[in-house]
Design an enzyme around this catalytic site. Structure first.
Site, PDB file in Angstrom:
ATOM      1  N   LYS A  55      26.775 202.404  71.136  1.00  0.00           N
ATOM      2  CA  LYS A  55      25.444 202.977  71.078  1.00  0.00           C
ATOM      3  C   LYS A  55      25.049 203.637  72.407  1.00  0.00           C
ATOM      4  CE  LYS A  55      23.842 199.047  68.396  1.00  0.00           C
ATOM      5  NZ  LYS A  55      22.997 197.829  68.537  1.00  0.00           N
ATOM      6  N   GLU A 121      30.269 209.896  76.844  1.00  0.00           N
ATOM      7  CA  GLU A 121      30.081 208.476  77.125  1.00  0.00           C
ATOM      8  C   GLU A 121      28.978 208.280  78.158  1.00  0.00           C
ATOM      9  OE1 GLU A 121      30.245 205.625  76.306  1.00  0.00           O
ATOM     10  OE2 GLU A 121      32.219 204.743  76.107  1.00  0.00           O
ATOM     11  N   ASP A 122      28.294 207.160  78.059  1.00  0.00           N
ATOM     12  CA  ASP A 122      27.273 206.855  79.067  1.00  0.00           C
ATOM     13  C   ASP A 122      27.911 206.373  80.366  1.00  0.00           C
ATOM     14  OD1 ASP A 122      28.114 204.656  77.588  1.00  0.00           O
ATOM     15  OD2 ASP A 122      26.294 203.511  77.941  1.00  0.00           O
ATOM     16  N   ASP A 125      33.730 202.114  83.103  1.00  0.00           N
ATOM     17  CA  ASP A 125      33.753 200.971  84.016  1.00  0.00           C
ATOM     18  C   ASP A 125      35.226 200.573  84.171  1.00  0.00           C
ATOM     19  OD1 ASP A 125      33.454 198.350  85.063  1.00  0.00           O
ATOM     20  OD2 ASP A 125      31.536 198.080  84.101  1.00  0.00           O
ATOM     21  N   LYS A 153      31.804 204.123  87.262  1.00  0.00           N
ATOM     22  CA  LYS A 153      31.915 202.972  88.182  1.00  0.00           C
ATOM     23  C   LYS A 153      33.378 202.922  88.605  1.00  0.00           C
ATOM     24  CE  LYS A 153      28.969 199.362  86.785  1.00  0.00           C
ATOM     25  NZ  LYS A 153      28.806 198.002  86.215  1.00  0.00           N
ATOM     26  N   ASP A 181      22.496 199.126  77.964  1.00  0.00           N
ATOM     27  CA  ASP A 181      21.766 197.891  77.648  1.00  0.00           C
ATOM     28  C   ASP A 181      22.266 196.685  78.417  1.00  0.00           C
ATOM     29  OD1 ASP A 181      24.318 197.675  76.267  1.00  0.00           O
ATOM     30  OD2 ASP A 181      23.434 196.010  75.147  1.00  0.00           O
TER      31      ASP A 181
HETATM   32  C1  PRP Z   1      29.674 200.082  77.220  1.00  0.00           C
HETATM   33  C2  PRP Z   1      29.549 201.567  77.518  1.00  0.00           C
HETATM   34  C3  PRP Z   1      30.982 202.053  77.387  1.00  0.00           C
HETATM   35  C4  PRP Z   1      31.801 200.854  77.836  1.00  0.00           C
HETATM   36  C5  PRP Z   1      32.350 201.091  79.214  1.00  0.00           C
HETATM   37  O1  PRP Z   1      29.706 199.896  75.848  1.00  0.00           O
HETATM   38  O2  PRP Z   1      28.683 202.201  76.611  1.00  0.00           O
HETATM   39  O3  PRP Z   1      31.306 202.396  76.059  1.00  0.00           O
HETATM   40  O4  PRP Z   1      30.926 199.729  77.813  1.00  0.00           O
HETATM   41  O5  PRP Z   1      33.032 199.967  79.717  1.00  0.00           O
HETATM   42  P1  PRP Z   1      34.603 199.919  80.001  1.00  0.00           P
HETATM   43  O6  PRP Z   1      34.977 201.173  80.735  1.00  0.00           O
HETATM   44  O7  PRP Z   1      34.735 198.683  80.870  1.00  0.00           O
HETATM   45  O8  PRP Z   1      35.322 199.749  78.705  1.00  0.00           O
HETATM   46  P2  PRP Z   1      29.455 198.483  75.104  1.00  0.00           P
HETATM   47  O9  PRP Z   1      30.763 197.906  74.701  1.00  0.00           O
HETATM   48  O10 PRP Z   1      28.550 197.621  75.937  1.00  0.00           O
HETATM   49  O11 PRP Z   1      28.715 198.939  73.765  1.00  0.00           O
HETATM   50  P3  PRP Z   1      27.347 199.827  73.633  1.00  0.00           P
HETATM   51  O12 PRP Z   1      27.727 201.257  73.934  1.00  0.00           O
HETATM   52  O13 PRP Z   1      26.935 199.639  72.221  1.00  0.00           O
HETATM   53  O14 PRP Z   1      26.341 199.293  74.628  1.00  0.00           O
END
Ligand code: PRP
Length: 200
Positions: A55, A121-122, A125, A153, A181
């Protein structure tokens, strides 16, 4: 009768474990414009689909799409059409660190075969989500596939992922707002704010 919009009072998030702002909504808006300018130049004459990863990226993807549809008189960018697609993933649950186990919560909802696609993507990480997403989308046969991510990040990366468009490189702090979130809260903050992890 149309309503005249004026700036409202500063929003206080009572009781929210937030230390302070990292990126203002004005800076985000300027970055969206800058990214739209670059994407416009790179995809002139090409059929383009933006794939928002739900999301977290839904707000960024909507603003980027609207900006591409609006054009930019300052840079001579004309309004252009883009298609919209969504894919749902989840890897954090209610934790503040990624599990590395990327679950699909929604299958790709639009055909991208033969089209030029950008994953929106937001945040990147550890990189696990984007790596998994890119492998999955390559299998759908796009003409090209790139990544546009608002926040990077970079120091947290565990797996390598190529990101063509990056908004801001940020330090290793837990951030919320503008779609991001903590346990489904604070996605509606207009800016990017830092969570005080000692209070959660
Ligand atoms: C968050 C964010 C990315 C991901 C990045 O999603 O939106 O999709 O984590 O992290 P990474 O590079 O360590 O994989 P999340 O799984 O929290 O779901 P959401 O988008 O519904 O908040």
């Amino acid at each position: 009768m149309s309503e005249r919009l004026t700036q409202g009072p500063r929003i206080e998030y009572e009781g929210a474990p937030i230390k302070g702002e990292l990126i203002s909504s004005e800076k985000i808006a300027a970055k969206v414009t800058e990214l739209a300018d670059r994407i416009y130049e790179d995809y002139k004459g090409k059929e383009l689909v933006l794939i928002g990863i739900l999301k977290g990226a839904s707000r960024f993807k909507s603003d980027l799409m609207a900006e591409l549809g609006r054009g930019n008189k300052k840079t001579g960018r004309k309004p252009r059409n883009v298609k919209e697609a969504h894919l749902g993933t989840s890897s954090y649950g209610s934790e503040i660190t990624s599990s590395g186990d990327v679950k699909k919560t929604l299958e790709l909802d639009t055909d991208i075969e033969g089209k030029h696609a950008i994953v929106v993507e937001d945040i990147i990480d550890t990189g696990h989500t984007l790596k998994d997403v890119l492998e999955y989308l390559e299998g759908k046969g796009p003409a090209s596939l790139e990544v546009c991510v608002l926040l990077d990040k970079a120091k947290e990366r565990q797996v390598e992922v190529e990101t063509k468009y990056v908004g801001f490189e940020i330090p290793s702090v837990f951030v919320v707002g503008y779609g991001l979130d903590f346990d489904e809260d604070y996605r509606n903050l207009p800016n990017i704010a830092i969570v005080d992890t000692s209070r959660i």
